[in-house]
Design a protein around this motif. Structure first.
Motif, mmCIF file in Angstrom:
data_model
loop_
_atom_site.group_PDB
_atom_site.id
_atom_site.type_symbol
_atom_site.label_atom_id
_atom_site.label_comp_id
_atom_site.label_asym_id
_atom_site.label_seq_id
_atom_site.Cartn_x
_atom_site.Cartn_y
_atom_site.Cartn_z
ATOM 1 N N ASN A 1 -0.738 4.446 1.274
ATOM 2 C CA ASN A 1 -1.972 5.201 0.986
ATOM 3 C C ASN A 1 -2.580 4.389 1.601
ATOM 4 O O ASN A 1 -3.825 2.998 1.880
ATOM 5 N N PHE B 1 1.128 -1.476 0.075
ATOM 6 C CA PHE B 1 -0.255 -0.541 -0.059
ATOM 7 C C PHE B 1 0.808 1.583 -0.555
ATOM 8 O O PHE B 1 0.075 2.763 0.053
ATOM 9 N N SER B 2 2.014 1.071 -0.296
ATOM 10 C CA SER B 2 2.905 1.964 -0.621
ATOM 11 C C SER B 2 3.126 3.004 -1.684
ATOM 12 O O SER B 2 3.084 2.491 -2.866
ATOM 13 N N ASP B 3 2.980 4.392 -1.724
ATOM 14 C CA ASP B 3 2.866 4.928 -3.328
ATOM 15 C C ASP B 3 3.979 5.861 -3.534
ATOM 16 O O ASP B 3 4.901 4.531 -3.241
ATOM 17 N N GLU B 4 3.816 6.187 -4.339
ATOM 18 C CA GLU B 4 5.969 6.204 -4.948
ATOM 19 C C GLU B 4 6.447 7.203 -3.800
ATOM 20 O O GLU B 4 7.633 6.686 -4.737
ATOM 21 N N ASN B 5 5.920 7.957 -3.071
ATOM 22 C CA ASN B 5 6.663 8.830 -2.296
ATOM 23 C C ASN B 5 7.291 8.271 -1.067
ATOM 24 O O ASN B 5 7.437 8.260 -0.591
ATOM 25 N N THR C 1 -6.013 5.738 2.539
ATOM 26 C CA THR C 1 -7.394 5.293 1.416
ATOM 27 C C THR C 1 -8.046 4.225 0.545
ATOM 28 O O THR C 1 -8.588 3.183 0.932
ATOM 29 N N LEU C 2 -6.219 3.299 -0.326
ATOM 30 C CA LEU C 2 -6.707 2.491 -0.449
ATOM 31 C C LEU C 2 -6.384 1.093 0.481
ATOM 32 O O LEU C 2 -7.381 0.431 0.228
ATOM 33 N N LYS D 1 4.943 6.295 1.079
ATOM 34 C CA LYS D 1 4.160 6.692 1.728
ATOM 35 C C LYS D 1 2.558 5.825 2.029
ATOM 36 O O LYS D 1 2.484 5.623 0.363
#
Length: 217
Positions: free
Chosen positions: A133, A125-129, A135-136, A131
């Motif tokens: 996510n 669940f980590s985003d491109e930065n 919500t997901l 961190k």
């Protein structure tokens, strides 16, 4: 010595680098390394409010509060991992990260941050930065809870919402880590604490609300 911490971020309010560490007694703290002189600063994060709690001896340092607040904003959502020393370039010399004896007593290397389950969840669940996510993550956990016959049976028996939350977490953690066995309750609680400590808002706020709605039917 490896410590349980996030990656390092650079501040703009003051000349410093910062990272968040996990504390032995629970909760987390932020450490600053100044880049214009050889010094560090440390503050705890209140588990109840999420506020920065400065050491009384450092409260009078100019702009320190603003620096910690910026660090907290930049670090929000970044997962922990077991990481080595931080090296800051000061006057063309590399300074090894050294934490005080008091701080080292608060840092634990034996926690769920090192577990397959924690890494599987944060990786998924980590985003491109880098961190999480939330919500997901909550959306997918809610989808599982809504379709689970076990959750419905537990709700019919009027079990507490925390019991439902732990069941969902244990099931999804095992699935994402590709394991057949679920974590025992104490380790699942520790995993939940580790995820919650990444961001004071609570990792599963939306999932908790959904589970309470199920129980209220």
């Amino acid at each position: 010595m490896n410590i349980i911490r996030t990656k390092v971020v650079e501040l703009s309010t003051i000349p410093a680098m910062a990272y968040k560490i996990k504390l032995r007694a629970g909760g987390s703290g932020i450490k600053l390394h100044f880049t214009d002189h050889d010094a560090t600063a440390f503050a705890q994060i209140c588990k109840r409010t999420g506020d920065i709690v400065l050491d009384p001896l450092t409260e009078t340092v100019p702009m320190l509060q603003e620096g910690f607040e910026e660090a907290q904003e930049l670090l929000a959502g970044l997962p922990y991992s077991a990481r080595g020393k931080v090296k800051i370039l000061i006057s063309n010399e590399n300074e090894d990260d050294e934490i005080t004896e008091e701080e080292s007593q608060k840092v634990t290397a034996a926690c769920m941050v090192n577990s397959d389950e924690f890494r599987a969840i944060t990786d998924r669940f980590s985003d491109e930065n880098g961190k999480i996510n939330y919500t997901l993550m909550n959306k997918q956990f809610i989808q599982f809870a809504s379709s689970s016959t076990t959750v419905r049976d537990m709700a019919a028996k009027r079990e507490k919402s925390n019991a439902l939350l732990l069941f969902v977490l244990k099931n999804r953690a095992a699935f994402l880590a590709n394991k057949k066995e679920h974590l025992p309750d104490d380790q699942a609680e520790a995993l939940l604490d580790a995820l919650n400590e990444i961001n004071p808002r609570s990792a599963f706020k939306e999932l908790n609300l959904h589970l309470r709605k199920i129980l209220s039917r």
